[in-house]
Motif scaffolding. Structure first.
Motif, PDB file in Angstrom:
ATOM      1  N   GLY A  41       7.703  -9.367   6.242  1.00 21.37           N
ATOM      2  CA  GLY A  41       7.211 -10.334   5.264  1.00 21.37           C
ATOM      3  C   GLY A  41       6.333 -11.406   5.890  1.00 21.37           C
ATOM      4  N   ILE A 221      -0.774  -1.653   2.016  1.00 19.09           N
ATOM      5  CA  ILE A 221       0.260  -1.938   3.010  1.00 19.09           C
ATOM      6  C   ILE A 221       1.132  -3.057   2.473  1.00 19.09           C
ATOM      7  CG2 ILE A 221       0.691  -2.820   5.349  1.00 19.09           C
ATOM      8  CD1 ILE A 221      -1.690  -1.139   6.150  1.00 19.09           C
ATOM      9  N   LYS A 228       5.129  -5.566  -5.625  1.00 20.33           N
ATOM     10  CA  LYS A 228       3.876  -5.093  -5.008  1.00 20.33           C
ATOM     11  C   LYS A 228       3.339  -3.879  -5.784  1.00 20.33           C
ATOM     12  CE  LYS A 228       4.767  -7.850  -1.438  1.00 20.33           C
ATOM     13  NZ  LYS A 228       4.033  -9.062  -1.150  1.00 20.33           N
ATOM     14  N   GLY A 252       4.566   0.818   4.604  1.00 22.40           N
ATOM     15  CA  GLY A 252       5.317  -0.435   4.651  1.00 22.40           C
ATOM     16  C   GLY A 252       6.707  -0.234   5.172  1.00 22.40           C
ATOM     17  N   GLY A 253       7.369  -1.341   5.328  1.00 27.02           N
ATOM     18  CA  GLY A 253       8.751  -1.292   5.793  1.00 27.02           C
ATOM     19  C   GLY A 253       9.582  -2.219   4.940  1.00 27.02           C
ATOM     20  N   GLU A 308       2.423 -12.760  -6.464  1.00 24.72           N
ATOM     21  CA  GLU A 308       2.143 -12.870  -5.026  1.00 24.72           C
ATOM     22  C   GLU A 308       2.018 -14.332  -4.651  1.00 24.72           C
ATOM     23  OE1 GLU A 308       2.490 -11.549  -1.907  1.00 24.72           O
ATOM     24  OE2 GLU A 308       1.593  -9.748  -2.780  1.00 24.72           O
ATOM     25  N   GLY A 311      -0.276 -13.453  -0.251  1.00 26.67           N
ATOM     26  CA  GLY A 311      -0.758 -12.097   0.016  1.00 26.67           C
ATOM     27  C   GLY A 311      -1.508 -12.042   1.331  1.00 26.67           C
ATOM     28  N   LEU A 312      -0.759 -12.163   2.423  1.00 28.57           N
ATOM     29  CA  LEU A 312      -1.413 -12.115   3.744  1.00 28.57           C
ATOM     30  C   LEU A 312      -2.160 -10.799   3.941  1.00 28.57           C
ATOM     31  CD1 LEU A 312       1.200 -13.508   6.285  1.00 28.57           C
ATOM     32  CD2 LEU A 312      -0.916 -14.569   5.497  1.00 28.57           C
ATOM     33  N   THR A 313      -1.636  -9.738   3.346  1.00 22.68           N
ATOM     34  CA  THR A 313      -2.281  -8.432   3.534  1.00 22.68           C
ATOM     35  C   THR A 313      -3.721  -8.450   3.003  1.00 22.68           C
ATOM     36  OG1 THR A 313      -1.242  -7.795   1.483  1.00 22.68           O
ATOM     37  CG2 THR A 313      -0.187  -7.012   3.516  1.00 22.68           C
TER      38      THR A 313
HETATM   39  N1  UDP Z   1       3.836  -6.191   6.953  1.00 22.48           N
HETATM   40  C1  UDP Z   1       4.329  -5.604   8.084  1.00 22.48           C
HETATM   41  N2  UDP Z   1       4.972  -4.422   7.970  1.00 22.48           N
HETATM   42  C2  UDP Z   1       5.142  -3.832   6.778  1.00 22.48           C
HETATM   43  C3  UDP Z   1       4.644  -4.433   5.603  1.00 22.48           C
HETATM   44  C4  UDP Z   1       3.984  -5.636   5.723  1.00 22.48           C
HETATM   45  O1  UDP Z   1       4.169  -6.113   9.206  1.00 22.48           O
HETATM   46  O2  UDP Z   1       5.744  -2.766   6.737  1.00 22.48           O
HETATM   47  C5  UDP Z   1       3.151  -7.475   7.101  1.00 22.48           C
HETATM   48  C6  UDP Z   1       1.775  -7.543   6.477  1.00 22.48           C
HETATM   49  O3  UDP Z   1       0.815  -7.006   7.363  1.00 22.48           O
HETATM   50  C7  UDP Z   1       1.655  -9.048   6.282  1.00 22.48           C
HETATM   51  C8  UDP Z   1       3.076  -9.467   5.916  1.00 22.48           C
HETATM   52  O4  UDP Z   1       3.927  -8.461   6.483  1.00 22.48           O
HETATM   53  O5  UDP Z   1       1.281  -9.687   7.477  1.00 22.48           O
HETATM   54  C9  UDP Z   1       3.299  -9.493   4.421  1.00 22.48           C
HETATM   55  O6  UDP Z   1       2.865 -10.698   3.921  1.00 22.48           O
HETATM   56  P1  UDP Z   1       2.418 -10.854   2.412  1.00 22.48           P
HETATM   57  O7  UDP Z   1       2.099 -12.284   2.207  1.00 22.48           O
HETATM   58  O8  UDP Z   1       1.319  -9.875   2.107  1.00 22.48           O
HETATM   59  O9  UDP Z   1       3.681 -10.391   1.549  1.00 22.48           O
HETATM   60  P2  UDP Z   1       5.259 -10.719   1.583  1.00 22.48           P
HETATM   61  O10 UDP Z   1       5.877  -9.515   2.229  1.00 22.48           O
HETATM   62  O11 UDP Z   1       5.461 -11.984   2.348  1.00 22.48           O
HETATM   63  O12 UDP Z   1       5.630 -10.801   0.141  1.00 22.48           O
END
Ligand code: UDP
Length: 405
Positions: A41, A221, A228, A252-253, A308, A311-313
């Motif tokens: 996250g 991702i 999402k 994703g994870g 969101e 949304g770092l992605t």
């Molecule tokens: N991310 C990751 N692995 C994953 C899925 C997402 O490292 O399997 C990273 C993604 O690249 C981003 C962050 O986790 O840097 C997700 O931030 P975002 O603000 O998009 O969403 P959040 O998960 O905080 O709701």
């Protein structure tokens, strides 16, 4: 790990000197971050990158992760969903368990001069304030545009006891008795997730995942979270695919504070059925280079979120000049100006339409990507974010000098 001076090439030497000046004013103060997960996250992502840079600037920045059992994280996920406007049922026992876990964590913690609490999970640590002293800030990373009123009323009694609250977008501002500050998150251009990669690395990773780069690749991702909308992504891909050849990557994870991941992943697998052009990839933590390569090597990146915080992605994809299509929700419109730095959509059909358009108009798609990178460069890099945080911490010691709008 890069040092803060390594950012001078991107942010400018003057910007780095300014950070040193501000950091110097915080000398002797402990800035303690508290959140609920060390990996997975956006919140953890930012802390992992920012803390070493703050320390490099001379700030005594620390990070604690609260602990909780399954029941606690089931409740906090419900709270999270409720704040995103999803109908959930949280009973009094669950609220009581939430407070109990916060109190248990508080009893083992030493608090800093500035206590920077991220998101709702550790919000009730503020009960410790009378004994602990210090300045307390609540940093909300989530989409707060339509929160469930019952849950919000419960949290608000805690928020109002902080010195100030930080939100990611103007639409999330609430009626509070404390000052509210708007600070957008950021990405780190020198991290493994965002730095330039050699073409062979990108090719190698696509090959390892069995994705054919000679045909268009559309990628999302994200954690496997229904907000999402991964199932909506599959539906949009199917509609687009009637008109234009493409493959879909959903990668994703999970996060340790998100218990819903496995169920959503199963739903996605069922929906993907046996379509060999849909690649569902489960990414373990620390898959940064894989994510970087998937974003760089994709023809179009999607972030079809229903809610969101920021949304770092999206910022990650734009930084790599990827043509990006994303839901017009939460903090995403701060990053994408429609048809200029990317595409904003409101539905599965709209997303399908724009996948088709961007795949059929590569010159237009390329222009969106270039504008997107410029926008991220000017607004969403970690150096700007550090400056905003330093100013925020300093403002806590000079409240009368600040004019809040
Ligand atoms: N991310 C990751 N692995 C994953 C899925 C997402 O490292 O399997 C990273 C993604 O690249 C981003 C962050 O986790 O840097 C997700 O931030 P975002 O603000 O998009 O969403 P959040 O998960 O905080 O709701």
């Amino acid at each position: 790990m890069p040092t803060i001076r390594d950012y001078a090439d991107i942010a400018g030497k003057g910007a780095i000197e300014e950070l040193y000046l501000l950091a110097d004013r915080l000398s002797g103060k402990v800035v303690q971050n508290v959140n609920s997960t060390a990996v997975g996250g956006g919140v953890a992502e930012i802390l992992i990158r920012m803390l070493p840079l703050l320390r490099d600037l001379g700030v005594d920045a620390r990070w604690d992760v609260i602990k909780g059992d399954e029941r606690f994280f089931a409740t906090t996920k419900k709270i999270h969903n409720a704040l995103h406007g999803v109908a959930v049922d949280i009973n009094e026992d669950e609220f009581a368990g939430f407070l109990e876990t916060n109190r248990m964590n508080a009893s083992g913690m030493t608090f800093g001069d500035v206590v920077f609490v991220h998101d709702p999970q550790p919000i009730a640590l503020i009960e410790e304030r009378p004994q602990a002293g210090g300045r307390w800030v609540w940093r909300c990373h989530i989409d707060f545009s339509r929160p469930d009123e019952h849950v919000w009323r419960f949290l608000k009694t805690y928020v109002d006891r902080y010195d100030s609250a930080v939100f990611s977008a103007p639409a999330f501002a609430r009626t509070l008795s404390i000052p509210q500050v708007l600070i957008s998150p950021s990405i780190d251009p020198l991290s493994d997730k965002n730095r330039d990669l050699p073409a062979e690395t990108i090719d190698g990773i696509f090959e390892r995942f069995g994705i054919d780069r000679s045909r268009p690749v559309v990628t999302q991702i994200s954690r496997f979270d229904f907000l999402k909308d991964p199932v909506g992504v599959i539906k949009a891909y199917r509609i687009a695919k009637r008109r234009v050849d493409c493959q879909l990557v959903l990668a994703g994870g999970g996060a340790t504070d998100d218990p819903e991941g496995p169920a959503i992943m199963k739903q996605v697998m069922d929906e993907a059925e046996h379509d060999k052009d849909i690649h569902v990839l489960f990414l373990p933590p620390a898959s940064d280079i894989e994510i970087n390569a998937l974003q760089r090597g994709s023809t179009v990146v999607l972030q079809k979120s229903l809610r969101e915080g920021f949304g770092l992605t999206v910022a990650e994809a734009l930084w790599k000049s990827c043509p990006t299509i994303a839901g017009a929700v939460g903090g995403i419109p701060l990053q994408i100006k429609h048809k200029y730095s990317g595409i904003l959509t409101h539905s599965i059909e709209g997303t399908a339409h724009w996948i088709k358009q961007l795949l059929q108009e590569p010159a237009f798609a390329r222009r969106l990507g270039q504008n997107g990178r410029e926008h991220v460069k000017n607004n969403f890099l970690i150096t700007r974010h550090i400056k905003d945080y330093l100013l925020l911490f300093l403002s806590l010691y000079h409240p009368d000098d600040i004019v809040y709008l």
